[in-house]
Design a protein around this motif. Structure first.
Motif, PDB file in Angstrom:
ATOM      1  N   VAL A 184       0.770  -1.365  -0.192  1.00  0.00           N
ATOM      2  CA  VAL A 184      -0.086  -0.095   0.011  1.00  0.00           C
ATOM      3  C   VAL A 184       0.814   1.139   0.142  1.00  0.00           C
ATOM      4  CG1 VAL A 184      -1.573   1.278   1.310  1.00  0.00           C
ATOM      5  CG2 VAL A 184      -2.015  -1.282   1.153  1.00  0.00           C
ATOM      6  N   ASN A 185       1.836   1.434   0.638  1.00  0.00           N
ATOM      7  CA  ASN A 185       2.918   2.363   0.582  1.00  0.00           C
ATOM      8  C   ASN A 185       3.563   2.564  -0.438  1.00  0.00           C
ATOM      9  OD1 ASN A 185       4.415   4.499   2.391  1.00  0.00           O
ATOM     10  ND2 ASN A 185       6.013   3.111   1.550  1.00  0.00           N
ATOM     11  N   GLN A 186       3.758   1.419  -1.124  1.00  0.00           N
ATOM     12  CA  GLN A 186       4.417   1.374  -2.508  1.00  0.00           C
ATOM     13  C   GLN A 186       3.605   2.318  -3.745  1.00  0.00           C
ATOM     14  OE1 GLN A 186       7.786   0.829  -3.653  1.00  0.00           O
ATOM     15  NE2 GLN A 186       7.865   1.235  -1.488  1.00  0.00           N
ATOM     16  N   VAL A 187       2.225   1.927  -3.417  1.00  0.00           N
ATOM     17  CA  VAL A 187       1.348   2.612  -4.397  1.00  0.00           C
ATOM     18  C   VAL A 187       1.380   4.051  -4.269  1.00  0.00           C
ATOM     19  CG1 VAL A 187      -1.186   2.722  -4.738  1.00  0.00           C
ATOM     20  CG2 VAL A 187      -0.325   0.538  -4.166  1.00  0.00           C
ATOM     21  N   LYS A 188       1.541   4.545  -2.963  1.00  0.00           N
ATOM     22  CA  LYS A 188       1.713   5.997  -2.785  1.00  0.00           C
ATOM     23  C   LYS A 188       2.909   6.355  -3.330  1.00  0.00           C
ATOM     24  CE  LYS A 188      -1.136   5.683   1.491  1.00  0.00           C
ATOM     25  NZ  LYS A 188      -0.967   5.795   3.002  1.00  0.00           N
ATOM     26  N   VAL A 189       3.837   5.654  -3.335  1.00  0.00           N
ATOM     27  CA  VAL A 189       5.481   6.147  -3.808  1.00  0.00           C
ATOM     28  C   VAL A 189       5.343   6.307  -5.213  1.00  0.00           C
ATOM     29  CG1 VAL A 189       7.728   5.679  -3.719  1.00  0.00           C
ATOM     30  CG2 VAL A 189       6.525   5.275  -1.764  1.00  0.00           C
ATOM     31  N   PHE A 190       4.905   5.272  -6.021  1.00  0.00           N
ATOM     32  CA  PHE A 190       4.614   4.978  -7.452  1.00  0.00           C
ATOM     33  C   PHE A 190       3.838   6.361  -7.786  1.00  0.00           C
ATOM     34  CE2 PHE A 190       5.961   0.833  -8.972  1.00  0.00           C
ATOM     35  CZ  PHE A 190       7.259   0.573  -7.912  1.00  0.00           C
ATOM     36  N   ARG A 191       2.671   6.440  -7.240  1.00  0.00           N
ATOM     37  CA  ARG A 191       1.846   7.695  -7.794  1.00  0.00           C
ATOM     38  C   ARG A 191       2.396   9.129  -7.617  1.00  0.00           C
ATOM     39  NH1 ARG A 191      -2.205   6.671  -4.554  1.00  0.00           N
ATOM     40  NH2 ARG A 191      -3.329   5.370  -6.167  1.00  0.00           N
ATOM     41  N   LYS A 192       3.080   9.198  -6.429  1.00  0.00           N
ATOM     42  CA  LYS A 192       3.766  10.452  -6.377  1.00  0.00           C
ATOM     43  C   LYS A 192       4.855  10.847  -7.093  1.00  0.00           C
ATOM     44  CE  LYS A 192       6.007  13.322  -2.812  1.00  0.00           C
ATOM     45  NZ  LYS A 192       6.524  13.408  -1.551  1.00  0.00           N
ATOM     46  N   ALA A 193       5.704   9.639  -7.257  1.00  0.00           N
ATOM     47  CA  ALA A 193       6.966   9.834  -8.383  1.00  0.00           C
ATOM     48  C   ALA A 193       6.379   9.915  -9.848  1.00  0.00           C
ATOM     49  CB  ALA A 193       8.022   8.693  -8.081  1.00  0.00           C
ATOM     50  N   LEU A 197       7.285  12.984 -12.301  1.00  0.00           N
ATOM     51  CA  LEU A 197       7.914  12.929 -13.551  1.00  0.00           C
ATOM     52  C   LEU A 197       6.953  13.419 -14.610  1.00  0.00           C
ATOM     53  CD1 LEU A 197      10.507  11.635 -14.483  1.00  0.00           C
ATOM     54  CD2 LEU A 197       9.384   9.638 -15.037  1.00  0.00           C
ATOM     55  N   GLU A 198       5.674  13.117 -14.448  1.00  0.00           N
ATOM     56  CA  GLU A 198       4.859  13.533 -15.773  1.00  0.00           C
ATOM     57  C   GLU A 198       4.916  15.143 -15.883  1.00  0.00           C
ATOM     58  OE1 GLU A 198       0.256  12.748 -17.397  1.00  0.00           O
ATOM     59  OE2 GLU A 198       0.809  11.892 -15.507  1.00  0.00           O
TER      60      GLU A 198
END
Length: 252
Positions: A184-193, A197-198
């Motif tokens: 769940v924490n990785q979902v947040k990290v991926f979304r933020k990064a 980047l976009e």
């Protein structure tokens, strides 16, 4: 009473419980090592790639490429490795890679779920079989004798499998929830990064005009004009051409 003695007193049900415990421990140690490497390196990778993307997209792509042994590195490198892309393609590359990486992070969860479900049942089955054996050995005339005094001891021994199954299930459940929280924490990290980047991409998209790979994929089209056939020109006023026209058939 040592563990080996308890294991043998638990009866046949202790062997499948042992197999489940080994399976659960192998998954737990593998996932702990996996998450330890990710959590200690991913923030540094994200910061380096985003800082480089604000200045030079080629440097950012090279940093992400070197970090492809990490899920976050593969996630950030997916849109950067595209030779030519628009904002929609950029976002699709991020989303598709995020789904694959998050699915890989959940590896081993199904095995832990199976262990959590099976271990208490096997423990209860071992207890029932032990109780059946202890009570079944009693005869009707033995009630009130010393033989009945051995029944509580037999019941206590039969409960060993239940205790073992519950311990295995509890340990598996603790780490299962822990690994789920990491995902769940990785979902947040991926979304933020991915969003950052976009955003950098939309603010200052990379210039593909100087990219060597684009030239290789889309070679420039040269204006090819086939050579004209040299011959007689009946509209020419030069003497040579006029002399050549004299040889034309008079009937034409």
């Amino acid at each position: 009473m040592d563990i080996l003695d308890l294991f043998y007193k638990g009866g046949p049900a202790m062997w499948p419980l042992l197999a489940l415990s080994i399976l659960a421990l192998s998954v737990i140690f593998e996932r702990l090592w996996f998450w330890l490497r990710i959590l200690t390196q991913e923030q540094e990778i994200v910061n380096r790639v985003l800082d480089a993307a604000g200045e030079n997209w080629e440097v950012a792509a090279d940093i992400a490429r070197q970090a492809t042994n990490q899920p976050i590195g593969r996630f950030l490198y997916a849109p950067l490795k595209l030779v030519k892309s628009d904002p929609e393609t950029f976002r699709l590359a991020l989303e598709a890679t995020a789904e694959d990486e998050l699915a890989g992070m959940r590896r081993g969860e199904k095995l832990l779920e199976a262990v959590i479900a099976l271990a208490p049942m096997l423990g209860l089955l071992g207890t029932v079989l032990g109780l059946q054996q202890s009570v079944g050995n009693l005869k009707l005339g033995e009630f009130g004798t010393n033989a009945v005094a051995d029944v509580p001891a037999g019941i206590g021994t039969a409960l060993i499998t239940t205790a073992a199954g519950l311990i295995i299930a509890i340990v598996g459940l603790v780490f299962y929830r822990l690994f789920q929280s990491f995902v769940v924490n990785q979902v947040k990290v991926f979304r933020k990064a991915g969003n950052e980047l976009e955003l950098l991409y939309r603010q200052s998209p990379p210039d593909f005009s100087n990219s060597t790979s684009i030239i290789l994929r889309e070679p420039p089209k040269e204006n090819f004009n086939p050579p004209r056939k040299r011959g007689r020109n009946k509209f020419s006023s030069s003497p040579e051409v006029s002399e050549g026209n004299d040889s034309v058939d008079p009937e034409q």
